[in-house]
Design an enzyme around this catalytic site. Sequence first.
Site, PDB file in Angstrom:
ATOM      1  N   HIS A  29       9.104  -3.565   3.632  1.00 49.78           N
ATOM      2  CA  HIS A  29       8.705  -3.799   2.240  1.00 49.78           C
ATOM      3  C   HIS A  29       9.929  -4.167   1.381  1.00 49.78           C
ATOM      4  O   HIS A  29       9.874  -5.083   0.555  1.00 49.78           O
ATOM      5  CB  HIS A  29       8.079  -2.538   1.643  1.00 49.78           C
ATOM      6  CG  HIS A  29       6.830  -2.066   2.314  1.00 49.78           C
ATOM      7  ND1 HIS A  29       6.776  -0.921   3.056  1.00 49.78           N
ATOM      8  CD2 HIS A  29       5.569  -2.577   2.341  1.00 49.78           C
ATOM      9  CE1 HIS A  29       5.551  -0.725   3.501  1.00 49.78           C
ATOM     10  NE2 HIS A  29       4.797  -1.724   3.095  1.00 49.78           N
TER      11      HIS A  29
ATOM     12  N   GLN B  75      -2.874 -11.999   8.035  1.00 55.10           N
ATOM     13  CA  GLN B  75      -3.060 -11.726   6.607  1.00 55.10           C
ATOM     14  C   GLN B  75      -2.355 -12.781   5.761  1.00 55.10           C
ATOM     15  O   GLN B  75      -2.908 -13.270   4.766  1.00 55.10           O
ATOM     16  CB  GLN B  75      -2.503 -10.337   6.295  1.00 55.10           C
ATOM     17  CG  GLN B  75      -2.401 -10.021   4.818  1.00 55.10           C
ATOM     18  CD  GLN B  75      -1.998  -8.583   4.581  1.00 55.10           C
ATOM     19  OE1 GLN B  75      -2.811  -7.677   4.736  1.00 55.10           O
ATOM     20  NE2 GLN B  75      -0.753  -8.355   4.211  1.00 55.10           N
TER      21      GLN B  75
ATOM     22  N   SER C  72       6.440  -0.095  10.102  1.00 52.37           N
ATOM     23  CA  SER C  72       5.075  -0.006   9.591  1.00 52.37           C
ATOM     24  C   SER C  72       4.874   1.371   8.996  1.00 52.37           C
ATOM     25  O   SER C  72       5.365   2.370   9.541  1.00 52.37           O
ATOM     26  CB  SER C  72       4.073  -0.211  10.734  1.00 52.37           C
ATOM     27  OG  SER C  72       2.765   0.162  10.321  1.00 52.37           O
ATOM     28  N   SER C  73       4.129   1.432   7.888  1.00 52.86           N
ATOM     29  CA  SER C  73       3.797   2.743   7.332  1.00 52.86           C
ATOM     30  C   SER C  73       3.064   3.570   8.366  1.00 52.86           C
ATOM     31  O   SER C  73       3.180   4.797   8.407  1.00 52.86           O
ATOM     32  CB  SER C  73       2.930   2.572   6.083  1.00 52.86           C
ATOM     33  OG  SER C  73       3.552   1.678   5.170  1.00 52.86           O
ATOM     34  N   ARG C  74       2.286   2.915   9.210  1.00 50.44           N
ATOM     35  CA  ARG C  74       1.483   3.633  10.206  1.00 50.44           C
ATOM     36  C   ARG C  74       2.327   4.215  11.346  1.00 50.44           C
ATOM     37  O   ARG C  74       1.817   5.022  12.120  1.00 50.44           O
ATOM     38  CB  ARG C  74       0.379   2.726  10.758  1.00 50.44           C
ATOM     39  CG  ARG C  74      -0.704   2.418   9.739  1.00 50.44           C
ATOM     40  CD  ARG C  74      -1.891   1.695  10.350  1.00 50.44           C
ATOM     41  NE  ARG C  74      -3.047   1.695   9.474  1.00 50.44           N
ATOM     42  CZ  ARG C  74      -3.412   0.690   8.678  1.00 50.44           C
ATOM     43  NH1 ARG C  74      -2.697  -0.429   8.656  1.00 50.44           N
ATOM     44  NH2 ARG C  74      -4.488   0.796   7.910  1.00 50.44           N
TER      45      ARG C  74
ATOM     46  N   MET D 249       0.826  -1.210   0.000  1.00 53.84           N
ATOM     47  CA  MET D 249       0.000   0.000   0.000  1.00 53.84           C
ATOM     48  C   MET D 249       0.863   1.264   0.000  1.00 53.84           C
ATOM     49  O   MET D 249       0.362   2.364   0.241  1.00 53.84           O
ATOM     50  CB  MET D 249      -0.952   0.002   1.207  1.00 53.84           C
ATOM     51  CG  MET D 249      -1.915  -1.189   1.171  1.00 53.84           C
ATOM     52  SD  MET D 249      -3.459  -0.902   2.036  1.00 53.84           S
ATOM     53  CE  MET D 249      -2.883  -0.535   3.687  1.00 53.84           C
TER      54      MET D 249
ATOM     55  N   LYS E 118       4.830  -9.585   9.610  1.00 49.87           N
ATOM     56  CA  LYS E 118       4.265  -8.542  10.466  1.00 49.87           C
ATOM     57  C   LYS E 118       2.747  -8.691  10.471  1.00 49.87           C
ATOM     58  O   LYS E 118       2.090  -8.529  11.483  1.00 49.87           O
ATOM     59  CB  LYS E 118       4.674  -7.166   9.930  1.00 49.87           C
ATOM     60  CG  LYS E 118       4.903  -6.149  11.016  1.00 49.87           C
ATOM     61  CD  LYS E 118       3.784  -5.191  11.226  1.00 49.87           C
ATOM     62  CE  LYS E 118       3.455  -4.365  10.025  1.00 49.87           C
ATOM     63  NZ  LYS E 118       2.260  -3.546  10.307  1.00 49.87           N
ATOM     64  N   ASP E 119       2.187  -8.984   9.294  1.00 51.28           N
ATOM     65  CA  ASP E 119       0.744  -9.193   9.147  1.00 51.28           C
ATOM     66  C   ASP E 119       0.504 -10.700   9.099  1.00 51.28           C
ATOM     67  O   ASP E 119       0.161 -11.263   8.063  1.00 51.28           O
ATOM     68  CB  ASP E 119       0.259  -8.486   7.885  1.00 51.28           C
ATOM     69  CG  ASP E 119       0.568  -7.002   7.925  1.00 51.28           C
ATOM     70  OD1 ASP E 119      -0.260  -6.243   8.418  1.00 51.28           O
ATOM     71  OD2 ASP E 119       1.668  -6.597   7.497  1.00 51.28           O
TER      72      ASP E 119
HETATM   73  P1  AMP Z   1       1.387  -2.909   3.477  1.00 51.95           P
HETATM   74  O1  AMP Z   1       1.995  -1.872   2.572  1.00 51.95           O
HETATM   75  O2  AMP Z   1       1.319  -2.486   4.900  1.00 51.95           O
HETATM   76  O3  AMP Z   1       0.109  -3.484   2.938  1.00 51.95           O
HETATM   77  O4  AMP Z   1       2.428  -4.123   3.494  1.00 51.95           O
HETATM   78  C1  AMP Z   1       2.818  -4.751   2.295  1.00 51.95           C
HETATM   79  C2  AMP Z   1       3.607  -5.982   2.631  1.00 51.95           C
HETATM   80  O5  AMP Z   1       4.760  -5.633   3.383  1.00 51.95           O
HETATM   81  C3  AMP Z   1       2.816  -6.974   3.486  1.00 51.95           C
HETATM   82  O6  AMP Z   1       3.112  -8.294   3.037  1.00 51.95           O
HETATM   83  C4  AMP Z   1       3.368  -6.734   4.854  1.00 51.95           C
HETATM   84  O7  AMP Z   1       3.267  -7.853   5.715  1.00 51.95           O
HETATM   85  C5  AMP Z   1       4.811  -6.419   4.547  1.00 51.95           C
HETATM   86  N1  AMP Z   1       5.416  -5.680   5.655  1.00 51.95           N
HETATM   87  C6  AMP Z   1       4.967  -4.532   6.218  1.00 51.95           C
HETATM   88  N2  AMP Z   1       5.742  -4.189   7.264  1.00 51.95           N
HETATM   89  C7  AMP Z   1       6.689  -5.159   7.387  1.00 51.95           C
HETATM   90  C8  AMP Z   1       7.764  -5.393   8.292  1.00 51.95           C
HETATM   91  N3  AMP Z   1       8.057  -4.555   9.288  1.00 51.95           N
HETATM   92  N4  AMP Z   1       8.533  -6.485   8.109  1.00 51.95           N
HETATM   93  C9  AMP Z   1       8.244  -7.351   7.104  1.00 51.95           C
HETATM   94  N5  AMP Z   1       7.245  -7.189   6.215  1.00 51.95           N
HETATM   95  C10 AMP Z   1       6.470  -6.113   6.354  1.00 51.95           C
END
Ligand code: AMP
Length: 281
Positions: free
Chosen positions: A37, A153, A185-187, A30, A149-150
């Site tokens: 990522h 998911q 985390s992006s958040r 996202m 992390k997820d």
């Molecule tokens: P998102 O952009 O948050 O939807 O995450 C995209 C992908 O990146 C998902 O598969 C997440 O699980 C992975 N991701 C996000 N944060 C991390 C992290 N800290 N370590 C490993 N993978 C991550």
Amino acid sequence: MRTVRTVGEVRAASRDARAAGGRVGFVPTMGYLHDGHYSLVQEARRRDDLVIASIFVNPTQFGPGEDLARYPTDLDGDRAGLQRNGCDVLWLPDAQTLYPPGSSTWVTVEALSAPLCGARRPGHFRGVATVVAKLLAAAEPDDAYFGDKDYQQRKVIERLVEDLCLPVRVVGLPIVREPDGLAMSSRNAYLSPADRAAAPVLRRSLDAARAAFDAGGRDPRALEAVVRRVVATEPRARLDYAEVRDAADLSAVDRCEGPVVLCLAAFVGAARLIDNQVLTP
Ligand code: AMP
């Protein structure tokens, strides 16, 4: 790195690579990318011949009152980072592409979507499963990369790939953390400096539970209580849930006999953050 927008373009890139004998790796995101990522992009670069990453802030996985409207973006930074980490194709679908007018098909992965974040964010995993099914159907990768992390998911996606007979291998990779233990985390962008300083309490609570587990603690309720106790020491953090579940199917457990996962979600200031720890006897 090329940027593409339509299903036709991303599929053509994928099919061309495969026609040339190559493997295609895909990293759905996202955006507002960080080293978590990029660890997925790097692994795709190692294993595959063509690396595709997508950025799409999927509206259907956000509930009313959640952060869809303020989800952070930085397309220039993301482009530079993807390029640096070896991405070949950046796919930027728009909402019309993934949800064409009249679209009415949903993917629901029932049991795995029910507990944990599924119980607190109704409809969230339906949105995730639906968009991931569409992204995989469009990009036709050999390998698709997801972070632990997820954790829930990833389990939902593994199930949907199996149940829908999708010809893709789901690759799960470890959580990437900041030096002080906070899961990237992006958040985390929502955290004020004081909240950012408080947020590593989440990881510390999981470390404390892991120490109890390593000392022989096998009662899941006691491990959850350890997390609650540690998080309660930080006034800026408010636990949403901490639950020990079977690591394979996320079913409830009364004792930690096989591998389990301790999942938590907590509000820290304006952010709702998640983290987890797998515990293997
Ligand atoms: P998102 O952009 O948050 O939807 O995450 C995209 C992908 O990146 C998902 O598969 C997440 O699980 C992975 N991701 C996000 N944060 C991390 C992290 N800290 N370590 C490993 N993978 C991550």
